[in-house]
Design an enzyme around this catalytic site. Sequence first.
Site, PDB file in Angstrom:
ATOM      1  N   GLY A 319       0.837  -1.212   0.000  1.00 58.44           N
ATOM      2  CA  GLY A 319       0.000   0.000   0.000  1.00 58.44           C
ATOM      3  C   GLY A 319       0.865   1.252   0.000  1.00 58.44           C
ATOM      4  CD1 TRP A 322      -1.804   1.617  -5.746  1.00 55.72           C
ATOM      5  CD2 TRP A 322      -1.975   3.425  -4.443  1.00 55.72           C
ATOM      6  NE1 TRP A 322      -2.811   2.403  -6.246  1.00 55.72           N
ATOM      7  CE2 TRP A 322      -2.939   3.518  -5.477  1.00 55.72           C
ATOM      8  CE3 TRP A 322      -1.906   4.456  -3.505  1.00 55.72           C
ATOM      9  CZ2 TRP A 322      -3.828   4.588  -5.585  1.00 55.72           C
ATOM     10  CZ3 TRP A 322      -2.778   5.529  -3.617  1.00 55.72           C
ATOM     11  CH2 TRP A 322      -3.725   5.577  -4.647  1.00 55.72           C
ATOM     12  CG  HIS A 323       0.394   6.184  -0.993  1.00 61.25           C
ATOM     13  ND1 HIS A 323      -0.014   5.039  -0.381  1.00 61.25           N
ATOM     14  CD2 HIS A 323      -0.587   7.093  -0.808  1.00 61.25           C
ATOM     15  CE1 HIS A 323      -1.197   5.250   0.176  1.00 61.25           C
ATOM     16  NE2 HIS A 323      -1.570   6.496  -0.080  1.00 61.25           N
ATOM     17  N   GLY A 324       3.784   5.712  -4.117  1.00 64.35           N
ATOM     18  CA  GLY A 324       4.848   6.303  -4.913  1.00 64.35           C
ATOM     19  C   GLY A 324       6.037   5.379  -4.983  1.00 64.35           C
ATOM     20  CG  PHE A 468       0.433   9.244  -4.899  1.00 65.36           C
ATOM     21  CD1 PHE A 468       1.812   9.428  -4.980  1.00 65.36           C
ATOM     22  CD2 PHE A 468      -0.244   9.792  -3.843  1.00 65.36           C
ATOM     23  CE1 PHE A 468       2.478  10.157  -4.005  1.00 65.36           C
ATOM     24  CE2 PHE A 468       0.416  10.523  -2.864  1.00 65.36           C
ATOM     25  CZ  PHE A 468       1.782  10.701  -2.951  1.00 65.36           C
TER      26      PHE A 468
END
Lengths: 468, 349
Positions: A319, A322-324, A468
């Site tokens: 997770g 996923w943001h960056g 993102f």
Amino acid sequence: MLFNTFEFFVFFGVVYLLYRMLPRRPQNYMLLIASYFFYGCWDWRFLSLIIVSTCVDYYCGIKIHESKDDKAKKKFVTLSIIVNLGILGFFKYFNFFSESFTDLLSVFNYAPSWFELNVILPVGISFYTFQTMTYSIDIYRKQLKPTRHFFDFALFVSFFPQLVAGPIERASSLLPQILNPRKISHQQSKEGAWLVFWGLFKKVFIADNLAILVDRGYANYATLSAPEIIIVVVAFSFQIYCDFSGYTDIARGISKLLGFELRLNFNLPYFARNPSDFWRRWHISLSTWLRDYLYIPLGGNRKGELRTYCNLMATMVLGGLWHGAAWNFVVWGFYQGSLLCAHRYFSRFLPNKSNIFWVTISILCMYIFACYGWLIFRADSLSQITILTKNLASNWTVESKILLSDGGELLMYVWPIVVFQIWQYFKNNLLFIFDFPVYVRDVIIAIIVYLIFVYGASESQGFIYFQF
Amino acid sequence: MIAKLFGHLCIIGVIFFVIGKIDFSILHSGTVLHESTHEVLFFKMESDQEGYVWTNGMSRRSNKVHISSIGTRQKDQQLSCDKVRILATGSSSTFGSGLKDEEVWSSLLNRKFISEGVDAEVFNSANPGWGPYHWFNFVELNSVKFNPDVILIPLSFGDFTFYPMTIDDGERAAWVDRDAAKKKLLNFDNFISYSLRKTMYLLQSLKQKYQRTHVDEGLPLSEAVSRFEQHFDNQKNYLLSLVKLAENNRFKLVFFVRNADATKSGGALLSNLIELSNAYENVFVFQIHPQEFRPELQGDEIKTYYNENLIIKNDGHPNELYSALMAERLFAGLSPIVESIENPKNLCQ
């Protein structure tokens, strides 16, 4: 085309007028064209990725449904996942992994140049690939039937209000709204207009103004004392919340104006009492996605205590990633995973009290934990995290002049959101504004217009979650 | 339905106005800095006032500034004697728009003069919006009042693009009348003035946003040297008049090019000014160049560094760091000039 620009309001005005004049089916075609135009304004070349993702999932959805044996079904769902994660992996993570690999090789005095491709990150790629995958997976799980209307499905993938920064919708929720007739009620229009207005306020007055304080702080991070770091991090906690939830509010608002209902993405996250409560309130569409499509398939909490901790950690690290595509997001994911594991372990020893004192203490503690997470999230490098943490622990020099000026700046921009959220929390109603008599509403609207007009940030900044 | 909506909008408008009046009159009195309509200079900050100077975006974040009774940007500044008197003029960047009083290059430079024991003082009489026309006329009008030893003009290529080149001499009187009427309206009420100015700003920036591609032909002025040269030629006569004025009044003229982003037009401006300084011995030129403080930066890295570190976000004016660099560079450049002046003009009697 950003939501907080003049261009967007002209664009939406035209779309809205046309929408109100057309019957349902042409409405969908028009929305699809508008959505592609909206995305193409950023970079029309990357529309091809959305179209590829749309075609693959449309085809896989039908094939999964039509296939008689499980092996064939599995083959098509795997194809959908590989294509979507392949697009995401290449465009979002290629640079990150190639740079990390090159860095690793440089330890052995070997610096290959063939890993450097400098791939551009397409806006919203993490959102629409995740959204599209839910369609094929839900059909595979027999929770959804495929649609035969290609253009309606294409609209589900590219619906412009939530295309670039969510909420990540499920096909089971958004697709029926596209396929079936819609009616726009007066209440829905009122709520939609309010959400757009409120979201704009959160972005222009709070987030964009706090961005200046936060950027200034992080630009001089090595010289900050602990009290200054606290002010900067608290400012960032409000900046990122108002930036992202502001975007979501506008997305939900314009969807309501068009007769669509998008899912709630934020539910007073800083009133969370523990880490799992936080993730039930923050970026709800992502956390439920991770829960349903990653954590539970990994085994969730059904395979013993140790496996549960591993699953929690794996889900949160992914997770975070996923943001960056950067190591600080991996660390942030690891930190959030650790908080969830620690909470799971220690909660059995903690009293489950619901009196006001205990609730307040829990909320404050969770807010402090969340803030440290934001310190990691906003950092540009791992060394920045180390220095800030070190200063936070050791450098308690108080320069009252700076504290008063930065603290005053922070208070000036956060007071409206604090007042509003406390009210929302105690009323247990996010749209409590409609409970007020109409003249009170007019006063609130006038104050907000005033704050935007006089104190709002002068230039529109991009939304943080676009990257993102 | 429409009447009801209109009614609500009117109520919201009235409440908006009441909040504005309270905010601007009670919480932040003297918010708007007034400008006088001068028949030659057109606009000039009035002396002895305090308020906000509206930087780009006209956000209330802009800092409160003080104008001294002699019209300079330093609280309570008075004309002193026995010191080399440096009269500075320029545009908003020289004025220090968006900076606190103590962050402005002139304040920092004056402090540096005191701490290093240099008998000199800067009088920052810049005014936002001013260009070569104003600099010359301001110095001509104020050379008796200030009786300076040195005239300092921190400038950049952008200062040559603006007003009054679009106004013909024949139209000037009518323009001044129109401007006086506008100022009367704008100075009538602090909040109304602010609202009108901000609305004008918003409309103007919207217009500029869509005009830019046609006007700039795709190339920003910083890189379009031939276009800059054209602007420079249009206003060169004011600089030449300034040089003549300096010769006649025995003061030294120092041009300081703010070229920290190392633009091509900045370079062209510098070469034009160097030509002037070669032709006249009382004219000096120096610049602030990134190679002096970040020698490792090259090409586009300089622009990135400049945009990220040296200008006020959302504004474009020099920030406090750039202002400090200006002060340092000016101290180094001005000290030899100051030392070469054996007898300051203004001696204490």
